[in-house]
Scaffold this motif. Structure first.
Motif, PDB file in Angstrom:
ATOM      1  N   PRO A 105      21.465  34.057  47.650  1.00  0.00           N
ATOM      2  CA  PRO A 105      22.386  34.871  46.851  1.00  0.00           C
ATOM      3  C   PRO A 105      23.776  34.886  47.494  1.00  0.00           C
ATOM      4  O   PRO A 105      23.901  34.827  48.720  1.00  0.00           O
ATOM      5  CB  PRO A 105      21.740  36.255  46.855  1.00  0.00           C
ATOM      6  N   VAL A 106      24.783  34.961  46.662  1.00  0.00           N
ATOM      7  CA  VAL A 106      26.176  34.871  47.116  1.00  0.00           C
ATOM      8  C   VAL A 106      26.873  36.201  46.869  1.00  0.00           C
ATOM      9  O   VAL A 106      26.846  36.731  45.749  1.00  0.00           O
ATOM     10  CB  VAL A 106      26.924  33.751  46.367  1.00  0.00           C
ATOM     11  N   VAL A 107      27.475  36.753  47.911  1.00  0.00           N
ATOM     12  CA  VAL A 107      28.287  37.966  47.795  1.00  0.00           C
ATOM     13  C   VAL A 107      29.744  37.561  47.990  1.00  0.00           C
ATOM     14  O   VAL A 107      30.093  36.954  49.007  1.00  0.00           O
ATOM     15  CB  VAL A 107      27.880  39.019  48.835  1.00  0.00           C
ATOM     16  N   VAL A 108      30.590  37.882  47.025  1.00  0.00           N
ATOM     17  CA  VAL A 108      32.012  37.540  47.085  1.00  0.00           C
ATOM     18  C   VAL A 108      32.788  38.802  47.412  1.00  0.00           C
ATOM     19  O   VAL A 108      32.809  39.756  46.619  1.00  0.00           O
ATOM     20  CB  VAL A 108      32.502  36.943  45.751  1.00  0.00           C
ATOM     21  N   TRP A 109      33.421  38.819  48.582  1.00  0.00           N
ATOM     22  CA  TRP A 109      34.149  40.009  49.067  1.00  0.00           C
ATOM     23  C   TRP A 109      35.597  39.967  48.570  1.00  0.00           C
ATOM     24  O   TRP A 109      36.339  39.036  48.851  1.00  0.00           O
ATOM     25  CB  TRP A 109      34.125  40.055  50.585  1.00  0.00           C
ATOM     26  N   ILE A 110      35.977  41.033  47.817  1.00  0.00           N
ATOM     27  CA  ILE A 110      37.346  41.207  47.345  1.00  0.00           C
ATOM     28  C   ILE A 110      37.937  42.392  48.111  1.00  0.00           C
ATOM     29  O   ILE A 110      37.559  43.549  47.878  1.00  0.00           O
ATOM     30  CB  ILE A 110      37.390  41.473  45.823  1.00  0.00           C
ATOM     31  N   HIS A 111      38.836  42.118  49.005  1.00  0.00           N
ATOM     32  CA  HIS A 111      39.342  43.155  49.913  1.00  0.00           C
ATOM     33  C   HIS A 111      40.218  44.176  49.183  1.00  0.00           C
ATOM     34  O   HIS A 111      40.767  43.925  48.115  1.00  0.00           O
ATOM     35  CB  HIS A 111      40.126  42.523  51.060  1.00  0.00           C
ATOM     36  N   GLY A 112      40.368  45.337  49.796  1.00  0.00           N
ATOM     37  CA  GLY A 112      41.246  46.377  49.289  1.00  0.00           C
ATOM     38  C   GLY A 112      42.613  46.347  49.968  1.00  0.00           C
ATOM     39  O   GLY A 112      42.946  45.407  50.671  1.00  0.00           O
ATOM     40  N   GLY A 113      43.374  47.412  49.742  1.00  0.00           N
ATOM     41  CA  GLY A 113      44.710  47.512  50.318  1.00  0.00           C
ATOM     42  C   GLY A 113      45.764  47.854  49.282  1.00  0.00           C
ATOM     43  O   GLY A 113      46.911  47.411  49.392  1.00  0.00           O
ATOM     44  N   SER A 114      45.384  48.648  48.271  1.00  0.00           N
ATOM     45  CA  SER A 114      46.322  49.106  47.227  1.00  0.00           C
ATOM     46  C   SER A 114      46.994  47.961  46.481  1.00  0.00           C
ATOM     47  O   SER A 114      48.114  48.119  45.989  1.00  0.00           O
ATOM     48  CB  SER A 114      47.394  50.027  47.844  1.00  0.00           C
ATOM     49  N   HIS A 115      46.326  46.824  46.379  1.00  0.00           N
ATOM     50  CA  HIS A 115      46.904  45.627  45.751  1.00  0.00           C
ATOM     51  C   HIS A 115      48.213  45.217  46.445  1.00  0.00           C
ATOM     52  O   HIS A 115      49.048  44.545  45.846  1.00  0.00           O
ATOM     53  CB  HIS A 115      47.178  45.854  44.264  1.00  0.00           C
ATOM     54  N   GLU A 116      48.357  45.602  47.702  1.00  0.00           N
ATOM     55  CA  GLU A 116      49.647  45.433  48.380  1.00  0.00           C
ATOM     56  C   GLU A 116      49.524  44.845  49.771  1.00  0.00           C
ATOM     57  O   GLU A 116      50.407  44.097  50.213  1.00  0.00           O
ATOM     58  CB  GLU A 116      50.325  46.803  48.456  1.00  0.00           C
ATOM     59  N   ILE A 117      48.441  45.160  50.483  1.00  0.00           N
ATOM     60  CA  ILE A 117      48.267  44.677  51.849  1.00  0.00           C
ATOM     61  C   ILE A 117      46.850  44.128  52.027  1.00  0.00           C
ATOM     62  O   ILE A 117      45.975  44.336  51.203  1.00  0.00           O
ATOM     63  CB  ILE A 117      48.529  45.780  52.893  1.00  0.00           C
TER      64      ILE A 117
END
Length: 444
Positions: A105-117
């Motif tokens: 199984p594949v987990v795709v990590w989409i990081h946070g940071g207020s769409h800015e950092i």
């Protein structure tokens, strides 16, 4: 797939030969370019490389460092990063010891940071520990942020370019992850904060059918998604003078002068960059809830938050603590944290989950609490990151964890990682699966 000397691994893929590192039983293929872009243009997929080796430095979207993040999470290792406007890169982590021909199984990590950092390859979100414990592949994605990825409103500066980048990354993953041992029929998107916001909106984006099957949405500020059009238009107009600036560092120094006022636009101005309705790949705002309901059966959903999200911002402020750090002031502070957490994160997550469940979706709702009386900050924004990713060395200077023994983080985190991996594998969490004491989890 062939192996070379210890420390190096080669993936011979349809994309080309990719060099990876082997370290302590984990194979890491870092900073693979999945697309290219010109400033304020949609990404163009990269079709192939004859041979690919990772760059010396980690590519990141140009950004201004956040003093709060530097203090509460960790100092950014700026010497290891290289600014790049075309920030379409991904990294792949998998165990060296996998069963031949087994699809993971594949987990795709989409990081946070207020769409800015932020970026996909920060040490505090290195998935090595998770991959070592569970039979999963983790792909971390970097994409355009801020002025480059999440502000726009016309043909010269289209909005939602960061979303288009992520979609292009998902297409790359669907095309090539099988060459790394991944299962293209079992892809889970996992995002925290603005990364969770992006994932929620990918669920109703155009041209994403079949690209993923599950989502884990952690601490998404869905309460800030409403009626942002006027604020975005003002921000776009005021930053028009920066759009052709060749010096990206000058752009980063100057755009802060034009950030919308919280006094004028309310709490949503605390996240001035964001997904924008009414522009591709999104529908109009008034259509969004119905779109989510229509798509409810397409995706397994695990969504939740930390119990004291806004304590990250409020209880760490020296100015606020001067007046609200004890006595009645502390009671006012606690109530403010409770109210703002529910407004920005809690109530929107509950309503989002209930809408999907009422429409026939497979939905879990969770909440992470603190069990330590000596931890005055509770379970704030970002406390989930060390729980999911571990990596004690990266977190050792974090003010966020100063009152929390690492033993507590590790023991709870190991159980949480197992549950999230179970969800990524099956779309369900069994009643008999062990829960960490800090987790409240329910299936709707």
């Amino acid at each position: 797939m062939t192996s070379n000397h210890k420390g190096t691994h080669f993936f011979d893929t349809r994309f080309g030969r990719i060099t990876a590192l082997k370290e302590n039983g984990i194979i890491k293929a870092r900073s693979i370019r999945y697309a290219l872009s010109e400033r304020f243009q949609k990404p163009v997929p990269v079709d192939s490389f004859s041979e690919f080796a990772f760059p010396d430095k980690v590519p990141v979207c140009p950004q201004k460092l956040s003093p709060l993040v530097e203090k509460m999470i960790a100092p950014t290792p700026v010497d290891n990063f290289e600014p790049d406007e075309s920030t379409q890169y991904l990294s792949i982590y998998r165990s060296e010891n996998t069963i031949e021909n087994k699809k993971l199984p594949v987990v795709v990590w989409i990081h946070g940071g207020s769409h800015e950092i932020g970026c996909g390859d920060l040490p505090t979100a290195d998935p090595t520990e998770w991959v070592r414990e569970q039979e999963i592949i983790v792909v971390t994605v970097s994409y355009r942020l801020g002025l480059f990825g999440f502000l726009g409103g016309n043909e010269r500066r289209p909005p939602n370019l960061g979303l288009f980048d992520i979609i292009e990354a998902l297409r790359w993953i669907n095309n090539y992850i099988a060459d790394f041992g991944g299962d293209t029929e079992n892809i889970t998107l996992f995002g925290q904060s603005s990364g969770g916001d992006a994932i929620a909106h990918l669920m109703i984006s155009e041209d994403v059918d079949g690209l993923f099957q599950r989502v884990i949405i952690q601490s998404a500020p869905l309460g800030l998604r409403h009626k942002r059009q006027n604020m975005s238009a003002e921000f776009l107009k005021k930053t028009e003078t920066l759009k052709d600036e060749a010096d990206i560092f000058k752009m980063m120094d100057n755009y802060k002068k034009y950030v919308p006022s919280v006094m004028k636009y309310g709490l949503k101005a605390a996240m001035p960059f964001g997904t924008q309705y009414g522009f591709p790949p999104l529908c109009n705002e008034e259509e969004a809830i119905e779109r989510w309901k229509e798509n409810a059966k397409k995706y397994d959903v695990l969504i939740g938050l930390n119990n004291n999200e806004t304590a990250f911002y409020l209880k760490t402020s020296e100015a606020l603590n001067k007046y609200f750090g004890k006595g009645w002031g502390l009671k006012i502070m606690d109530k403010t944290v409770e109210t703002t957490t529910e407004f920005i994160y809690g109530n929107p997550a509950k309503q989002f989950a209930q809408n999907l469940a009422d429409s026939g979706g497979n939905v879990y709702l969770f909440r992470i609490h603190s069990q330590l009386k000596e931890n005055q900050i509770g379970a704030p924004h970002c406390i989930d990151l060390p729980l999911i990713f571990g990596n004690e060395e990266a977190w050792k200077r974090s003010a966020l964890l100063k009152d929390i023994p690492w033993k507590n983080i590790h023991e709870n985190g190991q159980k949480l990682r197992a549950l999230w991996a179970e969800f990524a594998q099956t779309g369900n969490i069994a009643d008999e699966s062990e829960r960490p004491e800090i987790l409240r989890l329910q299936k709707l």
